[in-house]
Enzyme design. Structure first.
Site, PDB file in Angstrom:
ATOM      1  N   LYS A   1       0.834  -1.211   0.000  1.00 49.13           N
ATOM      2  CA  LYS A   1       0.000   0.000   0.000  1.00 49.13           C
ATOM      3  C   LYS A   1       0.867   1.260   0.000  1.00 49.13           C
ATOM      4  O   LYS A   1       0.588   2.206  -0.744  1.00 49.13           O
ATOM      5  CB  LYS A   1      -0.900  -0.025   1.242  1.00 49.13           C
ATOM      6  CG  LYS A   1      -1.422   1.312   1.704  1.00 49.13           C
ATOM      7  CD  LYS A   1      -2.210   1.148   2.991  1.00 49.13           C
ATOM      8  CE  LYS A   1      -2.330   2.332   3.887  1.00 49.13           C
ATOM      9  NZ  LYS A   1      -1.179   3.029   4.370  1.00 49.13           N
ATOM     10  N   ASN A   2       1.911   1.250   0.833  1.00 49.75           N
ATOM     11  CA  ASN A   2       2.693   2.478   1.001  1.00 49.75           C
ATOM     12  C   ASN A   2       3.720   2.705  -0.104  1.00 49.75           C
ATOM     13  O   ASN A   2       4.478   3.669  -0.077  1.00 49.75           O
ATOM     14  CB  ASN A   2       3.349   2.498   2.378  1.00 49.75           C
ATOM     15  CG  ASN A   2       2.304   2.670   3.472  1.00 49.75           C
ATOM     16  OD1 ASN A   2       1.148   3.007   3.183  1.00 49.75           O
ATOM     17  ND2 ASN A   2       2.689   2.427   4.713  1.00 49.75           N
TER      18      ASN A   2
ATOM     19  N   CYS B   1      -4.525   8.134   9.448  1.00 46.90           N
ATOM     20  CA  CYS B   1      -4.828   7.510  10.739  1.00 46.90           C
ATOM     21  C   CYS B   1      -4.463   8.438  11.887  1.00 46.90           C
ATOM     22  O   CYS B   1      -3.464   9.143  11.842  1.00 46.90           O
ATOM     23  CB  CYS B   1      -4.053   6.201  10.870  1.00 46.90           C
ATOM     24  SG  CYS B   1      -4.697   4.912   9.802  1.00 46.90           S
TER      25      CYS B   1
ATOM     26  N   ARG C   1       0.817  14.210  13.154  1.00 50.55           N
ATOM     27  CA  ARG C   1       1.087  14.030  11.725  1.00 50.55           C
ATOM     28  C   ARG C   1       1.137  15.360  10.949  1.00 50.55           C
ATOM     29  O   ARG C   1       0.348  15.591  10.021  1.00 50.55           O
ATOM     30  CB  ARG C   1       0.093  13.050  11.100  1.00 50.55           C
ATOM     31  CG  ARG C   1       0.040  11.747  11.871  1.00 50.55           C
ATOM     32  CD  ARG C   1      -0.622  10.656  11.113  1.00 50.55           C
ATOM     33  NE  ARG C   1       0.240  10.100  10.066  1.00 50.55           N
ATOM     34  CZ  ARG C   1      -0.143   9.150   9.228  1.00 50.55           C
ATOM     35  NH1 ARG C   1      -1.363   8.678   9.283  1.00 50.55           N
ATOM     36  NH2 ARG C   1       0.687   8.685   8.332  1.00 50.55           N
TER      37      ARG C   1
ATOM     38  N   ASP D   1       4.628   0.198  12.019  1.00 53.94           N
ATOM     39  CA  ASP D   1       3.379  -0.440  11.564  1.00 53.94           C
ATOM     40  C   ASP D   1       3.306  -1.921  11.947  1.00 53.94           C
ATOM     41  O   ASP D   1       2.247  -2.525  11.869  1.00 53.94           O
ATOM     42  CB  ASP D   1       3.245  -0.291  10.044  1.00 53.94           C
ATOM     43  CG  ASP D   1       3.340   1.151   9.633  1.00 53.94           C
ATOM     44  OD1 ASP D   1       2.345   1.855   9.712  1.00 53.94           O
ATOM     45  OD2 ASP D   1       4.446   1.591   9.257  1.00 53.94           O
TER      46      ASP D   1
ATOM     47  N   ARG E   1      -8.900  -0.038   3.960  1.00 55.45           N
ATOM     48  CA  ARG E   1      -7.934   0.935   3.434  1.00 55.45           C
ATOM     49  C   ARG E   1      -6.612   0.273   3.078  1.00 55.45           C
ATOM     50  O   ARG E   1      -5.921   0.724   2.155  1.00 55.45           O
ATOM     51  CB  ARG E   1      -7.649   2.011   4.496  1.00 55.45           C
ATOM     52  CG  ARG E   1      -8.556   3.200   4.456  1.00 55.45           C
ATOM     53  CD  ARG E   1      -7.946   4.319   5.275  1.00 55.45           C
ATOM     54  NE  ARG E   1      -6.597   4.598   4.854  1.00 55.45           N
ATOM     55  CZ  ARG E   1      -5.657   5.111   5.645  1.00 55.45           C
ATOM     56  NH1 ARG E   1      -5.932   5.395   6.889  1.00 55.45           N
ATOM     57  NH2 ARG E   1      -4.450   5.347   5.182  1.00 55.45           N
TER      58      ARG E   1
END
Ligand code: EPU
Length: 436
Positions: A23-24, A119, A124, A309, A417
């Site tokens: 995903k990233n 998230c 952030r 993560d 997601r």
């Protein structure tokens, strides 16, 4: 379809699942396609909501996106400005829009970035991103609902040192520097495997990028870039999440597509906790060999350290380890909120503001609960849970699968997601669950 899942836990997860592209990485490679003069092809793309969000944002900017069987063809021949309200509506909770800045400045001379989501695992901020863009010569202006950015003339290569090796800021710099005039040097860069794969993509497009020792990246700007053909690297966060699920439930999961080189730090820790794994050419089998799990001292860090993560899913497994485990989270200041629900299920977890078990970090002496002490093993009991964020949510799901009885897990669409077809995968692993 409701957002509620009933999970009847207590059964070891066992079987095989497949993970696809990270995903990233995938979302960033999709943004990189904006820089090319010809179409790009990206393979191994998972069907997750973040890919849908970036697809929508690209389409709003005139990029034609065709998707078929995990392959995206992205044609940026007609890049155009998008309406602010549309960008805002499409961006949803994603943080990816900030990475559109460099490519859009090169293509259109301006960009609008809506206030960002993502998230809730810390403040952030985007200060590193904006500082980088300003150093290239962009003019950044706060407007209602977001930030307007303009390049009065061609962006100029520059020399930057990041205060912290931020993944997103490093990607921002790469996506901007490749078409800027002259040489850019970034010190204290993030060097996550997903960033290295983005560099692979940019090099295929015609960029000149070298990664030196000591986190220094050098880019020679070029006048034009073309489309790329690339197969995305595997999602090491998803792979580690399923590995932790195997450990927490006493199970045995073969993760097809998982790759060893990007997971070295996780595999070492998994072994120390008492999990076993077997690597082959197609994937990695993760299993609980029986007997007690061991408590550990763990610190999250940027690559090549133990990823933040990976922390949340593994903490669930640590509730089943014998003794006191200490986890020091050094990447995000607020990534232990998910432990509240675990406590409610019977776990013994205390969070602390001090830097426990490792080097002092940026969050020490400040008011952030960023260390956790987990005492185990404690049986987990079913509970009613509300998913807080992507990784925390998957961790809650693991806890519900490990707990005896029927839990209700509300807000599961957040998990979509970043976890492709997770309910089909749960089914394949023998989990008992039903959707309301
Ligand atoms: N930071 C700043 N200012 C900035 C940017 C970052 O202070 O302008 C701080 C952050 O607050 C944080 C630290 O730097 O404390 C690291 O943040 P980073 O920029 O590295 O994170 P990111 O790029 O926003 C990506 C992933 C995250 C992953 C982190 C760390 C994406 C879309 N997100 O976030 O993934 O945790 O890198 O590896 O690539 C997830 O997948 O669930 C997820 C949160």
């Amino acid at each position: 379809m409701s957002d509620l899942l009933y999970v009847n836990g207590g059964t070891p997860l066992s079987g095989e699942i497949t993970v696809r592209g990270a995903k990233n990485f995938v979302s960033k490679a999709m943004v990189a396609a904006l820089l090319g003069e010809t179409p790009s092809t990206l393979r191994n793309v998972p069907q997750i909501r973040d890919v849908g969000v970036v697809t929508g944002l690209l389409q709003l900017h005139g990029v034609d996106v065709q998707a078929e069987n995990g392959t995206l063809v992205l044609d940026p021949s007609n890049v155009e400005s998008a309406h602010v309200a549309d960008i805002d509506a499409h961006a949803g909770s994603s943080r990816i829009p900030i990475l559109f800045c460099g490519p859009l400045l090169h293509r259109l001379g301006e960009a609008f970035i809506p206030d960002l989501g993502g998230c809730r695992i810390g403040d952030r901020p985007i200060n590193f991103h904006l500082d980088i863009l300003r150093q290239f010569g962009a003019v950044v202006e706060k407007r209602e609902g977001g930030i307007h950015i303009e390049a009065p003339r061609r962006l100029q290569g520059t020399k930057i040192a990041l205060p912290y090796p931020s993944v997103g800021a490093t990607e921002q710099l790469l996506l901007t520097a490749v078409r800027a005039e002259g040489i850019t040097e970034l010190a204290n860069a993030a060097i996550e495997p997903e960033i290295m794969d983005l560099i692979n993509v940019l090099q295929k497009m015609g960029a000149i990028i070298s990664v030196d020792t000591d986190r220094v990246i050098r880019i020679e700007g070029v006048d034009r870039l073309v489309g790329f053909q690339h197969t995305a690297l595997s999602d090491r966060i998803e792979a580690a999440s399923w590995a932790s699920a195997a450990l927490a439930t006493g199970g045995d999961i073969y993760v097809r597509g998982a790759t060893q080189p990007e997971m070295t730090a996780f595999l070492n820790t998994f072994r120390k906790v008492g999990g076993e794994f077997a690597v082959d050419d197609e994937g990695i089998r993760f299993f609980h060999p029986g007997g007690d799990l061991n408590s550990i001292v763990l610190e999250t860090d940027v690559h090549p350290g133990f990823m933040t993560d990976w922390q949340q899913p593994l903490v669930v497994a640590l509730t089943q380890a014998k003794g006191l485990s200490i986890v020091h989270e050094t990447v995000y200041e607020n990534r232990f909120g998910f432990t509240d629900a675990l406590r409610g299920m019977g776990a013994t977890i205390q969070v602390y503001k001090e830097c426990l078990g490792g080097r002092p970090c940026r969050f020490g002496q400040r008011n952030f609960y960023h260390s956790a002490v987990i005492s185990g093993p404690t049986p987990l009991a079913a509970a009613d849970i509300v998913v807080p964020d992507l990784r925390g949510g998957f961790s809650h799901l693991i806890a519900a699968l490990a707990a005896k009885g029927t839990s209700s897990v509300r807000g599961i669409s957040l998990i979509d997601r970043g976890y492709e077809h997770f309910m089909e995968k749960l089914g394949a692993l023998g989990a008992e669950f039903s959707r309301d």
